[in-house]
Design a protein around this motif. Structure first.
Motif, PDB file in Angstrom:
ATOM      1  N   ARG A 123     -46.960  -9.403 -17.642  1.00  0.00           N
ATOM      2  CA  ARG A 123     -46.803  -8.357 -18.653  1.00  0.00           C
ATOM      3  C   ARG A 123     -45.715  -7.356 -18.292  1.00  0.00           C
ATOM      4  O   ARG A 123     -45.565  -6.947 -17.141  1.00  0.00           O
ATOM      5  N   ASP A 124     -44.949  -6.968 -19.306  1.00  0.00           N
ATOM      6  CA  ASP A 124     -43.926  -5.937 -19.175  1.00  0.00           C
ATOM      7  C   ASP A 124     -44.601  -4.581 -19.334  1.00  0.00           C
ATOM      8  O   ASP A 124     -45.005  -4.199 -20.431  1.00  0.00           O
ATOM      9  N   ARG A 125     -44.725  -3.850 -18.259  1.00  0.00           N
ATOM     10  CA  ARG A 125     -45.457  -2.593 -18.273  1.00  0.00           C
ATOM     11  C   ARG A 125     -44.680  -1.462 -18.945  1.00  0.00           C
ATOM     12  O   ARG A 125     -45.234  -0.379 -19.163  1.00  0.00           O
ATOM     13  N   THR A 126     -43.436  -1.689 -19.288  1.00  0.00           N
ATOM     14  CA  THR A 126     -42.658  -0.663 -19.993  1.00  0.00           C
ATOM     15  C   THR A 126     -42.846  -0.756 -21.503  1.00  0.00           C
ATOM     16  O   THR A 126     -42.360   0.094 -22.242  1.00  0.00           O
ATOM     17  N   SER A 127     -43.550  -1.784 -21.983  1.00  0.00           N
ATOM     18  CA  SER A 127     -43.707  -2.014 -23.413  1.00  0.00           C
ATOM     19  C   SER A 127     -45.104  -1.621 -23.879  1.00  0.00           C
ATOM     20  O   SER A 127     -46.103  -1.966 -23.243  1.00  0.00           O
ATOM     21  N   VAL A 128     -45.182  -0.890 -24.997  1.00  0.00           N
ATOM     22  CA  VAL A 128     -46.481  -0.572 -25.604  1.00  0.00           C
ATOM     23  C   VAL A 128     -47.118  -1.852 -26.142  1.00  0.00           C
ATOM     24  O   VAL A 128     -48.313  -2.092 -25.970  1.00  0.00           O
ATOM     25  N   LEU A 129     -46.328  -2.686 -26.801  1.00  0.00           N
ATOM     26  CA  LEU A 129     -46.802  -3.989 -27.262  1.00  0.00           C
ATOM     27  C   LEU A 129     -47.127  -4.869 -26.058  1.00  0.00           C
ATOM     28  O   LEU A 129     -46.328  -4.937 -25.118  1.00  0.00           O
ATOM     29  N   PRO A 130     -48.284  -5.542 -26.032  1.00  0.00           N
ATOM     30  CA  PRO A 130     -48.558  -6.494 -24.943  1.00  0.00           C
ATOM     31  C   PRO A 130     -47.505  -7.603 -24.956  1.00  0.00           C
ATOM     32  O   PRO A 130     -47.528  -8.488 -25.806  1.00  0.00           O
ATOM     33  N   LEU A 131     -46.587  -7.555 -24.025  1.00  0.00           N
ATOM     34  CA  LEU A 131     -45.376  -8.375 -24.074  1.00  0.00           C
ATOM     35  C   LEU A 131     -45.068  -8.942 -22.703  1.00  0.00           C
ATOM     36  O   LEU A 131     -45.121  -8.229 -21.697  1.00  0.00           O
ATOM     37  N   ALA A 132     -44.732 -10.228 -22.648  1.00  0.00           N
ATOM     38  CA  ALA A 132     -44.322 -10.845 -21.390  1.00  0.00           C
ATOM     39  C   ALA A 132     -42.915 -10.399 -21.020  1.00  0.00           C
ATOM     40  O   ALA A 132     -42.071 -10.154 -21.898  1.00  0.00           O
ATOM     41  N   ARG A 133     -42.665 -10.290 -19.733  1.00  0.00           N
ATOM     42  CA  ARG A 133     -41.311 -10.005 -19.268  1.00  0.00           C
ATOM     43  C   ARG A 133     -40.369 -11.161 -19.629  1.00  0.00           C
ATOM     44  O   ARG A 133     -40.804 -12.283 -19.875  1.00  0.00           O
ATOM     45  N   VAL A 134     -39.078 -10.861 -19.618  1.00  0.00           N
ATOM     46  CA  VAL A 134     -38.080 -11.851 -20.027  1.00  0.00           C
ATOM     47  C   VAL A 134     -38.161 -13.108 -19.173  1.00  0.00           C
ATOM     48  O   VAL A 134     -38.157 -14.232 -19.699  1.00  0.00           O
ATOM     49  N   GLU A 135     -38.248 -12.953 -17.852  1.00  0.00           N
ATOM     50  CA  GLU A 135     -38.141 -14.104 -16.962  1.00  0.00           C
ATOM     51  C   GLU A 135     -39.300 -15.091 -17.122  1.00  0.00           C
ATOM     52  O   GLU A 135     -39.061 -16.290 -17.337  1.00  0.00           O
ATOM     53  N   PRO A 136     -40.567 -14.660 -17.041  1.00  0.00           N
ATOM     54  CA  PRO A 136     -41.641 -15.644 -17.250  1.00  0.00           C
ATOM     55  C   PRO A 136     -41.680 -16.184 -18.668  1.00  0.00           C
ATOM     56  O   PRO A 136     -42.031 -17.350 -18.880  1.00  0.00           O
ATOM     57  N   ALA A 137     -41.315 -15.351 -19.663  1.00  0.00           N
ATOM     58  CA  ALA A 137     -41.298 -15.835 -21.050  1.00  0.00           C
ATOM     59  C   ALA A 137     -40.308 -16.978 -21.201  1.00  0.00           C
ATOM     60  O   ALA A 137     -40.602 -18.009 -21.808  1.00  0.00           O
ATOM     61  N   ALA A 138     -39.106 -16.804 -20.633  1.00  0.00           N
ATOM     62  CA  ALA A 138     -38.069 -17.831 -20.755  1.00  0.00           C
ATOM     63  C   ALA A 138     -38.424 -19.083 -19.955  1.00  0.00           C
ATOM     64  O   ALA A 138     -38.276 -20.214 -20.439  1.00  0.00           O
ATOM     65  N   LEU A 139     -38.906 -18.910 -18.734  1.00  0.00           N
ATOM     66  CA  LEU A 139     -39.172 -20.064 -17.877  1.00  0.00           C
ATOM     67  C   LEU A 139     -40.370 -20.875 -18.360  1.00  0.00           C
ATOM     68  O   LEU A 139     -40.352 -22.112 -18.297  1.00  0.00           O
ATOM     69  N   LEU A 140     -41.419 -20.215 -18.839  1.00  0.00           N
ATOM     70  CA  LEU A 140     -42.569 -20.961 -19.356  1.00  0.00           C
ATOM     71  C   LEU A 140     -42.187 -21.766 -20.589  1.00  0.00           C
ATOM     72  O   LEU A 140     -42.568 -22.931 -20.735  1.00  0.00           O
ATOM     73  N   PHE A 141     -41.422 -21.142 -21.491  1.00  0.00           N
ATOM     74  CA  PHE A 141     -40.979 -21.887 -22.669  1.00  0.00           C
ATOM     75  C   PHE A 141     -40.112 -23.070 -22.254  1.00  0.00           C
ATOM     76  O   PHE A 141     -40.297 -24.199 -22.729  1.00  0.00           O
ATOM     77  N   ALA A 142     -39.155 -22.822 -21.358  1.00  0.00           N
ATOM     78  CA  ALA A 142     -38.243 -23.886 -20.928  1.00  0.00           C
ATOM     79  C   ALA A 142     -38.992 -24.999 -20.199  1.00  0.00           C
ATOM     80  O   ALA A 142     -38.658 -26.178 -20.326  1.00  0.00           O
ATOM     81  N   GLY A 143     -40.020 -24.636 -19.444  1.00  0.00           N
ATOM     82  CA  GLY A 143     -40.738 -25.634 -18.669  1.00  0.00           C
ATOM     83  C   GLY A 143     -41.541 -26.605 -19.521  1.00  0.00           C
ATOM     84  O   GLY A 143     -41.729 -27.757 -19.131  1.00  0.00           O
ATOM     85  N   TYR A 144     -41.969 -26.161 -20.696  1.00  0.00           N
ATOM     86  CA  TYR A 144     -42.887 -26.995 -21.467  1.00  0.00           C
ATOM     87  C   TYR A 144     -42.395 -27.344 -22.867  1.00  0.00           C
ATOM     88  O   TYR A 144     -43.103 -28.026 -23.604  1.00  0.00           O
ATOM     89  N   ASP A 145     -41.193 -26.924 -23.224  1.00  0.00           N
ATOM     90  CA  ASP A 145     -40.639 -27.393 -24.496  1.00  0.00           C
ATOM     91  C   ASP A 145     -40.331 -28.888 -24.376  1.00  0.00           C
ATOM     92  O   ASP A 145     -39.987 -29.384 -23.302  1.00  0.00           O
ATOM     93  N   ARG A 146     -40.446 -29.602 -25.478  1.00  0.00           N
ATOM     94  CA  ARG A 146     -40.249 -31.055 -25.450  1.00  0.00           C
ATOM     95  C   ARG A 146     -38.823 -31.438 -25.102  1.00  0.00           C
ATOM     96  O   ARG A 146     -38.570 -32.484 -24.523  1.00  0.00           O
ATOM     97  N   SER A 147     -37.848 -30.601 -25.463  1.00  0.00           N
ATOM     98  CA  SER A 147     -36.441 -30.941 -25.277  1.00  0.00           C
ATOM     99  C   SER A 147     -35.878 -30.306 -24.010  1.00  0.00           C
ATOM    100  O   SER A 147     -35.890 -29.079 -23.847  1.00  0.00           O
ATOM    101  N   VAL A 148     -35.363 -31.151 -23.124  1.00  0.00           N
ATOM    102  CA  VAL A 148     -34.736 -30.645 -21.905  1.00  0.00           C
ATOM    103  C   VAL A 148     -33.478 -29.850 -22.249  1.00  0.00           C
ATOM    104  O   VAL A 148     -33.192 -28.814 -21.641  1.00  0.00           O
ATOM    105  N   ARG A 149     -32.728 -30.317 -23.246  1.00  0.00           N
ATOM    106  CA  ARG A 149     -31.495 -29.602 -23.619  1.00  0.00           C
ATOM    107  C   ARG A 149     -31.813 -28.224 -24.203  1.00  0.00           C
ATOM    108  O   ARG A 149     -31.112 -27.257 -23.930  1.00  0.00           O
TER     109      ARG A 149
END
Length: 309
Positions: A123-149
């Protein structure tokens, strides 16, 4: 119960309030039921109501998922990156990361993604909205999206658009072990750290490594004949001390305005001792060997000659 306190809470959450929050403020079930019956409020899920009755906008939908689940649930994936300013990657549905043990009912406009990872750390503690930080958000999406590209393209995009850095992503990658495609991402991030700005430039880096060819200098600053500062995609110093430049064109370069701008740019950057050639991102993806053969015919250096120069 203080109506002003409820109004302030709702205003901070795009007009949405969880029933558990209302109970904590002394607003009992009967009061909620009366507000709903009077159509001053609207039920958005079994656990969330809104203090308005119109349709939910995108910001309110981002709040709906985490409020509905509660706990450490956060907006994640491309939805979190969109909030942080990522352009060109928007999806209609909002992605919310939830604990793998939580039972969640489906909600329109929201996609729940289960994970066994500790969401509180994301969680990004600077955000009022419960929001993931940029790095885990990007890496989790990239790790499990069907397309490697798509995965590689996203990592390039978050760095190119200055939402994070390769160093921060590499550090997060270590802390997220194990992560699918981690070895691939380490190589991709090192290429990006070396100056690769796009998926096509990553393709070129792999092509060079496959043939044992020196990687290009990326995003070199050059003044054109009109004095304008330009950045060249890829540049090699050849054995005869001349310079070979490769410009990689995406699809938008085919538009008339961009096409004419590219011709002017190439003309003004050309000169004695500098050869400028172009290829499309499609060619690098679908016909990489043909691109390499053309570059080799122009004197593309191997690693030893690059090191010597």
């Amino acid at each position: 119960m203080d109506d002003l306190v409820i109004a302030r809470l709702a205003a901070a959450q795009s007009g949405l309030v969880a029933r558990r929050q209302l109970r904590a403020l002394g607003c009992d079930h009967k009061r909620v039921r009366n507000q709903l019956a009077a159509r001053r409020w609207a039920e958005r899920s079994s656990t969330v109501v809104s203090t308005f009755t119109g349709p939910l906008d995108r910001e309110a939908t981002r709040w709906l998922g985490p409020l509905h689940v509660g706990g450490d649930a956060v907006v994640g994936g491309l939805s979190a990156l969109e909030v942080r300013g990522l352009r060109g990657w928007q999806r209609d549905e909002v992605s919310v990361l939830v604990d793998d043990e939580v039972l969640v009912e489906d909600l329109p406009g929201v996609v729940f993604t289960r994970t066994r990872r500790t969401l509180a750390r994301f969680r990004d503690r600077t955000s009022v909205l419960p929001l993931a930080r940029v790095e885990p958000a990007a890496l989790l999406f990239a790790g499990y999206d069907r397309s490697v590209r798509t995965a590689q393209g996203l990592l390039a995009a978050v760095v190119q658009q200055r939402l994070t850095t390769p160093t921060l992503l590499l550090d997060e990658l270590v802390s997220m072990r194990p992560l699918r495609r981690a070895a691939l991402f380490r190589g991709v991030l090192r290429d990006i750290e070396g100056g690769a700005q796009s998926l096509a430039e990553l393709d070129l880096g792999r092509l060079c490594r496959r043939h044992g060819v020196a990687p290009p200098h990326r995003q070199r600053r050059r003044r054109d004949s009109a004095g304008r500062l330009r950045f060249l995609d890829c540049e090699w110093r050849l054995a005869d001390d001349s310079v070979l430049v490769l410009e990689i064109d995406g699809g938008f370069h085919m538009e008339v305005a961009h096409w004419e701008d590219d011709m002017t740019r190439q003309r003004r950057l050309s000169g004695p001792g500098r050869v400028i050639v172009r290829c499309s991102s499609r060619e690098l993806r679908d016909e990489p060997e043909a691109v390499f053969d053309d570059l080799a015919a122009l004197g593309l250096p191997g690693r030893e000659s690059q090191r010597a120069s």
